[in-house]
Each structure stands twice: as C-alpha cells, then as structure tokens.
Enzyme design. Structure first.
Site, PDB file in Angstrom:
ATOM      1  N   LEU A 301     -10.204  -5.783  -0.699  1.00  0.00           N
ATOM      2  CA  LEU A 301      -9.862  -4.389  -1.124  1.00  0.00           C
ATOM      3  C   LEU A 301      -8.624  -3.998  -0.463  1.00  0.00           C
ATOM      4  CD1 LEU A 301     -13.244  -2.854  -0.822  1.00  0.00           C
ATOM      5  CD2 LEU A 301     -12.379  -3.446  -2.935  1.00  0.00           C
ATOM      6  N   ASP A 302      -7.707  -2.963  -1.050  1.00  0.00           N
ATOM      7  CA  ASP A 302      -6.618  -2.358  -0.393  1.00  0.00           C
ATOM      8  C   ASP A 302      -7.083  -1.534   0.823  1.00  0.00           C
ATOM      9  OD1 ASP A 302      -5.087  -3.170  -2.657  1.00  0.00           O
ATOM     10  OD2 ASP A 302      -5.097  -1.456  -3.729  1.00  0.00           O
ATOM     11  N   ARG A 303      -6.265  -1.589   1.806  1.00  0.00           N
ATOM     12  CA  ARG A 303      -6.644  -0.979   2.915  1.00  0.00           C
ATOM     13  C   ARG A 303      -7.241   0.583   2.875  1.00  0.00           C
ATOM     14  NH1 ARG A 303      -3.868   2.630   6.215  1.00  0.00           N
ATOM     15  NH2 ARG A 303      -2.204   2.604   5.003  1.00  0.00           N
ATOM     16  N   THR A 305      -8.504   1.950   0.287  1.00  0.00           N
ATOM     17  CA  THR A 305      -9.904   1.841  -0.535  1.00  0.00           C
ATOM     18  C   THR A 305     -11.126   1.360   0.066  1.00  0.00           C
ATOM     19  OG1 THR A 305      -8.374   1.060  -2.341  1.00  0.00           O
ATOM     20  CG2 THR A 305     -10.612   0.784  -2.651  1.00  0.00           C
ATOM     21  N   ARG A 401      -5.181   1.570 -10.252  1.00  0.00           N
ATOM     22  CA  ARG A 401      -4.191   2.664  -9.870  1.00  0.00           C
ATOM     23  C   ARG A 401      -2.987   2.603 -10.780  1.00  0.00           C
ATOM     24  NH1 ARG A 401      -3.268   0.797  -3.718  1.00  0.00           N
ATOM     25  NH2 ARG A 401      -1.891   2.617  -3.800  1.00  0.00           N
TER      26      ARG A 401
END
Length: 566
Positions: A301-303, A305, A401
């Site tokens: 996961l993105d930081r 998120t 996104r």
C-alpha cells in the site's frame, strides 16, 4: 515436458558445480538458488541494487543465457521460472531436492558443463591473482560480508529503538552503512562528483568530509576525493541516520495464523524500508514489537494509504496469495473521500494508465498506458465532499487516485494528484496544461522540494545540545501500543505477540550524535496530521475461500452509511 525436467536438473547440477568450484576461491560467497536473487540495501534504501553476495550469482546467471537460448523449445523461454517469491533467500537444499525428483540428466551435456566449469576455475584462479589486493579487500572481513546480506537479522533490528512524542512514533538517530556496487554510468568518474550528483541526501561538503575521514570507502579502503570509480567497485558510506516520524497509531492485527498475518496499516507508515524510512516501517515495527519476523510481503500500500495489508509467514502461502492477486482472483474494495459531489449510480473508468516516472512514482492516463478498470459509487456526502466506494478490477500503480483525477473528482487531500502542477484542471480529462511528461516530472520535483513538510524550522543549531535541560523527559501524548492477543483458527488459546515495548518518553541516553552530521544541527518541522494521512483506505479483500476487512477510519464514518450492505 521430460526434456524440460532434464534441462532443469542439468542446470541445477551446473549450479552445484559452480558452488563447489567457487567455494575453493576465497572471494566467492556461498551459492544460492537462482530464484533467490534479491536486491539489498543501497544509498537509496533497501531494494534498489544487487547486494555483495548476489552480484556474483547475477553474473553467473548472465553467463548461462547462451545455453538457455540454445535449448529454447517451441519459441518458449526455457529459462522462464515462476514469478518471484516473497522471500529473501532459499536454502540450497531446494536444489538437492529437485535433483532427487529427476536424477536422469543428459550425460553429454553434463560432461560439457563439467568441462566448462573446469575451464572457468582456471580462468578465475588466474584473474584473481592478477586483480591484486584491491579486489580481494571486498571480502576479507567476514563480519562485513555478513552485514551486507539481504534480509533482516536481530542485529539490524537492534540498531535503534522507538519513542513516542506529540502523537508521533520517532526513531533515535543511529549509525548505518549504505552499500552499493558501482553503476555502469559511474565508471571513470570521480567518486565525489558521483555522490554529489546521485545522492543529494547530504551537502557536498559532507561527502568530502566522509572521504577524508574514511567513512566513505571503496572496497573497504580509504580513497581520495579524486578517485575514479572502476567496474565492480563496492562503495560503502557510514552515515548518522535520522528517520522521518510517522503516526503513533498502533498497527492492529486483523487476523493471524501459522501461514498468514493480516494487519490494519495506519496512514503514514511505509510497508518496507525505502528512502528515509527503515525502522519506521510496517515490517520493522511488526518484528520489533510483535516478534513477527521474516514476513513475506504479498502486496503493498502507498505510505499515505491506510487499510488491509497481508503478509505470508510461509513461502508457500505467500506464493499462493500472490498468484491469486496476479491472476485477478482477489476482489479489492476501497473507500475514499473526494472533492465535489460524485455522480449518482455506478461510474466506470477504463482509461489506460502509464507510469510517467518510476523514480518519483507518478502516473497519468495515457494512450500508451496499460489497460485498467475501476468502478466507483457514491455512498455518502460530507459537506462539499463525497465518500466513494472503489473497486479496482486491475492492479495498476496509483490506479484509484489517477482514475479519480481523470474523472475530475480527486481525493480531497491527495498531495500528488490533487495539485495544480497537473495544470489548471488538475489533470481532469487527461489535460495537464499542454506540457510534456518531462516538464511534468521537473515541475513535480520542484513542487515536492518546496512543499515537503520536512522543512527546517528556525535557525541551524550552534552546536549539538547535550545540556542538563535535555535530560528532562518530554511529555508524551501518544496512546501506548499494547500487546495483541490473536485467536488461532479453531483454537481457544491466544498467542501473545508483543516483543519489544517502545519507550513512552524520550531517553537522552539512547540518543546518539555525530558532531559532523548536518542533520544533527537542524531543527526539522514536525509533520502535522494533514501531512500524515490521505483519505484512501483499503477496506476489504476477498480471495478464494478467504475474506478480510478492517474497521473504517474516522473520516469515513462521519456520514450515515450502512457499509454492511456494500
């Protein structure tokens, strides 16, 4: 199929032959399975370069390419192997087991491989003598060699520890050695010029001082600042590392058994070491505080998120879940908060997404991109914003996104895709203001540098403080991280997983300083809540005979929505 099995056995025998030969040479590390080629730590963080031991395995695999091409059958690559496994290393016993399964290789080809191995031994022996002490210096110190292995050991976990302050999880500064092999583009360039250009984490004078002090070395030896880098040079730089704070919210375990760990990741914490993050990452926190070590990363996961994150505790389970994700057998559901009133009904976006830059991690809708599809549905409103339910049917980078940006409803606090740097329309309809991708990248870099919360606050310190005033313990506002009890499936007993209790307050005795560290002399502005969170949450994952979901974050619970019906 039989020929492929024979070929596999021959290749494995070749690997073992190489291992036996190279074990007689002092400079060659223990051979590993070809599947075990993994990236290790470099100046950019872990995971962007070949490590000390794997560099030789990498060269050896390249030397096999002509042999593999000769045995290409029916247009298929005989060297093709299953997708990479989420493990650092496999035991050599994997090769031995495979040999037992099919012990009947072709004799003639085996003989050729043996002869080639013998010739290789002679060439290596001669070249080793010619290379001299400079080449051997890389591997004279067994301890140094061990510390450069991929993966994590107790020694690495014990490099530093945590403390909580102002709602943030912080890491005491610590000394760390970045290592990397010379890239091709660096060859014949002065080492100082390379570090000033490639690694901008420190000012030029810092790298010059490190060279003079012997902290920045080549092949474990001190070199002058005008030293010209050569092929295969091993560069090492000892730095006093300051990590970026993350939220103090605990990582909650959603489910755990002997094969898998499912957690609810808070926003702001990266999954694994990268850039300025190492101990402030999910894998390190789980290892240090919950004693959950050697986890296999299945997805990321993105930081910024938050939400569901799955780890494998065994290689087999990790491979199984990876395969399900890769073949789109896993249904993912996210919840986000976007600008404006999102349209009624189900909105589908099938625009292709292209990666503009892997280096800075940015994508955009483009005809050159890969096919992808996301469905969206408004499930609530929050003032001028909408709560949207998202179902990515493919797994492209930043897919949700980018598609929301294209539709004109970007995530309300997305620091990247909800920005005028993408043009007056912020990228709506793919309109980025008529600029090229190269100009977009340059603009993004300049905006990032200007708006990054890691700004210097106030003046540079005159000296590193060590007065008695610093011994006063700081007030801690973070909630304590408690031990987590997790029920094993079909069992009444619970498993206590807490390992290391973080400091509740700052302890001056645990703080290291370096009089030459430029970061020790700076007052960084602490991140605020808006810097630590993005309104995107991984809510549900459903695969073959399994399903996990998390509780929703506060920002998604403000509206009256029956999420159970979704």
């Amino acid at each position: 199929m039989r020929f492929l099995r024979q070929f596999k056995s021959i290749l494995q025998l070749h690997l073992k032959a190489k291992q036996r030969i190279c074990s007689e040479l002092s400079w060659f590390p223990k051979m590993q399975s070809p599947k075990s080629v993994r990236n290790a730590q470099t100046q950019h963080g872990e995971g962007s370069s070949v490590d000390v031991e794997n560099i030789f395995l990498h060269r050896f695999m390249l030397s096999l390419e002509p042999v593999l091409e000769v045995n290409n059958i029916g247009g298929q690559d005989a060297s093709a192997s299953p997708a990479p496994e989420c493990v650092w290393f496999h035991s050599v016993t994997d090769v031995e087991t495979a040999e037992k399964e099919d012990p009947s290789p072709t004799v003639s080809l085996t003989k050729e491989l043996t002869e080639e191995s013998s010739a290789t031994e002679k060439r290596k022996a001669e070249s080793t003598e010619d290379e001299g002490k400079a080449k051997k210096a890389k591997f004279d110190d067994d301890k140094d060699r061990k510390t450069k292995r991929p993966g994590f050991s107790d020694e690495r976990y014990d490099e530093t520890s945590y403390y909580f302050e102002n709602g943030l999880r912080k890491v005491y500064p610590y000394f760390f050695t970045f290592t990397t092999f010379a890239k091709g583009r660096w060859v014949d360039e002065k080492i100082l010029d390379v570090f000033v250009r490639e690694f901008r984490a420190a000012p030029p004078e810092e790298y010059e001082r490190s060279l003079e002090a012997g902290k920045l070395t080549v092949n474990n030896e001190k070199v002058p600042k005008d030293y010209k880098i050569k092929h295969n040079d091993l560069l090492a730089n000892v730095v006093h590392r300051h990590e970026v704070p993350v939220t103090s919210q605990p990582i909650k375990i959603v489910y755990m058994d002997k094969d898998i760990v499912v957690v609810n990741k808070p926003a702001s914490i990266p999954v694994h070491p990268c850039g300025r993050y190492r101990h402030n990452t999910v894998v390190f926190i789980l290892a240090k505080e919950y004693n959950l070590k050697n986890l296999r990363t299945i997805h990321r996961l993105d930081r910024l998120t938050s939400g569901l994150l799955l780890f494998g505790r065994t290689a087999d389970k990790a491979r199984e879940l990876e395969q399900q994700i890769r073949t789109r057998q896993v249904k993912k559901e996210y919840v986000c908060r976007v600008e404006g009133r999102f349209p009624d009904g189900i909105v589908e976006c099938s625009e292709p997404i292209d990666v503009v830059s892997y280096k800075i991690g940015v994508c955009r809708v483009s005809p050159k991109g890969k096919d992808c599809k996301t469905t969206f549905q408004r499930i609530g409103e929050d003032g001028d914003c909408s709560i949207v339910h998202c179902k990515p049917l493919t797994g492209r980078m930043h897919q949700i996104r980018v598609h929301l940006q294209y539709l004109g409803y970007p995530i309300s606090n997305d620091p990247l895709y909800n920005h005028e740097v993408f043009g007056p329309l912020k990228g709506k309809g793919g309109d980025i203001g008529g600029i090229s991708d190269e100009q977009l990248i340059n603009n993004l870099i300049s905006i990032h540098n200007a708006e990054n919360w890691l700004g210097v606050e106030g003046e540079i310190k005159e000296e590193i403080k060590s007065s008695a005033d610093d011994k006063v313990q700081r007030e801690i506002k973070a909630e304590p991280v408690m031990a987590v009890s997790v029920k094993e499936p079909n069992a009444d007993a619970t498993t206590q997983t807490c390992h290391e209790e973080p400091d509740r307050s700052y302890d001056l005795k645990k703080c290291t300083t370096d009089p030459h560290c430029h970061e020790c002399k700076l007052n960084y502005r602490e991140p605020e809540e808006k810097d630590l969170i993005m309104y995107l949450h991984a809510w549900k994952y459903k695969g073959l005979n399994w399903e996990y979901k998390t509780e929703l974050p506060d920002w998604a619970c403000k509206t009256k929505i029956n999420y159970e019906e979704l």
